[in-house]
Write an enzyme that holds these catalytic residues in place. Structure first.
Site, short mmCIF file in Angstrom:
data_model
loop_
_atom_site.label_atom_id
_atom_site.label_comp_id
_atom_site.label_asym_id
_atom_site.label_seq_id
_atom_site.Cartn_x
_atom_site.Cartn_y
_atom_site.Cartn_z
N CYS A 198 -5.58 -2.90 2.67
CA CYS A 198 -5.36 -2.68 4.10
C CYS A 198 -6.63 -2.81 4.95
O CYS A 198 -7.06 -3.92 5.22
CB CYS A 198 -4.68 -1.32 4.29
SG CYS A 198 -3.75 -1.25 5.84
N LYS B 276 -9.66 1.62 -2.58
CA LYS B 276 -9.93 1.17 -1.20
C LYS B 276 -11.38 1.46 -0.82
O LYS B 276 -11.83 2.60 -0.90
CB LYS B 276 -8.96 1.88 -0.26
CG LYS B 276 -8.93 1.38 1.16
CD LYS B 276 -7.78 2.07 1.91
CE LYS B 276 -7.51 1.51 3.28
NZ LYS B 276 -6.29 2.10 3.89
N GLU C 3 0.85 -1.20 0.00
CA GLU C 3 0.00 0.00 0.00
C GLU C 3 0.89 1.24 0.00
O GLU C 3 1.90 1.29 0.69
CB GLU C 3 -0.88 0.00 1.26
CG GLU C 3 -1.84 1.19 1.31
CD GLU C 3 -2.74 1.19 2.55
OE1 GLU C 3 -2.32 0.68 3.60
OE2 GLU C 3 -3.86 1.74 2.46
N1 LIG Z 1 -3.83 1.50 7.38
C1 LIG Z 1 -4.97 0.84 7.26
O1 LIG Z 1 -5.72 1.02 6.32
C2 LIG Z 1 -5.44 -0.17 8.26
C3 LIG Z 1 -4.74 -0.34 9.54
O2 LIG Z 1 -3.64 0.11 9.81
C4 LIG Z 1 -5.49 -1.13 10.52
O3 LIG Z 1 -6.59 -1.60 10.20
O4 LIG Z 1 -5.02 -1.32 11.64
#
Ligand SMILES: NC(=O)CC(=O)C(=O)O
Length: 310
Positions: free
Chosen positions: A187, A146, A74
């Site tokens: 994520c 996302k 990401e």
């Molecule tokens: N950074 C993200 O999108 C998610 C994350 O860090 C988490 O769910 O914990």
């Protein structure tokens, strides 16, 4: 050779139209039985040119090691911060996307299927956290924006609000590739089991989550969530994080991982820059599912997964 931008855009539009028209009726694929995947845990800095060079070299090295599927993290072209997203954002379908040009060219040069992590995407007056998927000819097959934005507040630990700068994507992304049928999430998307269930119901063989968990949530949730999505759905799951950069405002957890359909760890790492490899044997999907036929044993009279996108 690099694929020209009009071809990339044409390809994406055709792919989106095809998905909208027939998303619930995928023909059975003749998938490859085995796929070697490389998961590139890249060092990400504030220097975009350097980030592009790092990513390019990692993809080339992974291909040289025989990987057919390569995954990036990401936000690999910019620091993970709301200040950076607007500055580093690119118009993915426009004529001057440095990141897309590099990714397309290196996918074509190396002949890999490339799940290109995510970059901030500018589209009109909106920004998205977007993952591009390229085939071995460098054509953009799909992009996933996302879906679930990372808005959390854990007092004294971490506060992050992606929705200050980013908009959420329109829906799930299932993409048929030379490396199999893939479901893409970014994520925070991994925290929502319904998305993974929906991908499994649509015949995905692998769920791929470029992600950047942090030092609060990473130690307790990162591996747990990947293994949970794998065991619930009897499916391969790949997570790909940036390496931890001590000079960054956001400390990524790292620990990129490949999980098999019995929730076994096939490959993993710590927090430094590295590439991990795993051989995924898709025949294990049938084996695990026939050993333990969860799909057949569901009590549809008691509950149901409602796919609102088809
Ligand atoms: N950074 C993200 O999108 C998610 C994350 O860090 C988490 O769910 O914990």
């Amino acid at each position: 050779a690099a694929v020209s931008r009009p071809r990339i855009v044409g390809r994406l539009v055709r792919s989106l139209v095809a998905r909208a028209a027939g998303a619930s009726t995928y023909a059975p694929l003749p998938p490859p039985q085995k796929v070697k995947v490389a998961v590139c845990q890249l060092n990400v800095t504030a220097d975009k040119t350097q980030n592009l060079q790092t990513a390019k070299k990692a993809i080339q090295d992974a291909a040289a090691q025989g990987a057919k599927l390569v995954v990036l993290p990401e936000m690999w072209n910019c620091p993970y911060s709301n200040d950076s997203f607007p500055t580093y954002a690119e118009d993915i379908e426009g004529a001057n996307s440095l990141s897309v040009d590099m990714l397309s060219a290196v996918a074509a040069e190396t002949g890999v299927t490339l799940i290109a992590g995510s970059i901030p995407e500018r589209c009109g007056d909106r920004l998205y956290n977007t993952c591009c998927v390229f085939n071995s000819r460098g054509e953009l097959l799909a992009k996933h924006r996302k879906v679930h934005l990372f808005d959390i507040h854990i007092p004294g630990k971490i506060t992050f609000k992606e929705s200050l700068t980013l908009s959420s994507g329109p829906g799930p992304t299932v993409v048929d590739t030379e490396a199999g049928r893939l479901g893409i999430g970014i994520c925070y998307d991994i925290r929502f089991p319904e998305l993974a269930q929906l991908y499994a119901a649509r015949g995905c063989q692998v769920l791929i989550f470029p992600g950047a968990f942090n030092m609060t949530t990473g130690p307790v949730h990162w591996e747990l969530l990947a293994r949970a999505r794998a065991v619930d759905n009897q499916i391969f799951v790949i997570t790909c994080s940036p390496a931890r950069n001590p000079s960054s405002s956001y400390q990524a957890w790292g620990h990129s991982t490949v999980v098999g359909p019995f929730a076994e760890i096939l490959a993993t790492t710590d927090h430094g820059p590295t590439t991990i490899y795993a051989d995924m044997d898709y025949s294990q999907l049938e084996e695990r599912r026939s050993n333990m036929p969860l799909v057949l044993q569901k009590r549809h009279d008691l509950y149901a997964l409602l796919d609102k996108t088809v």
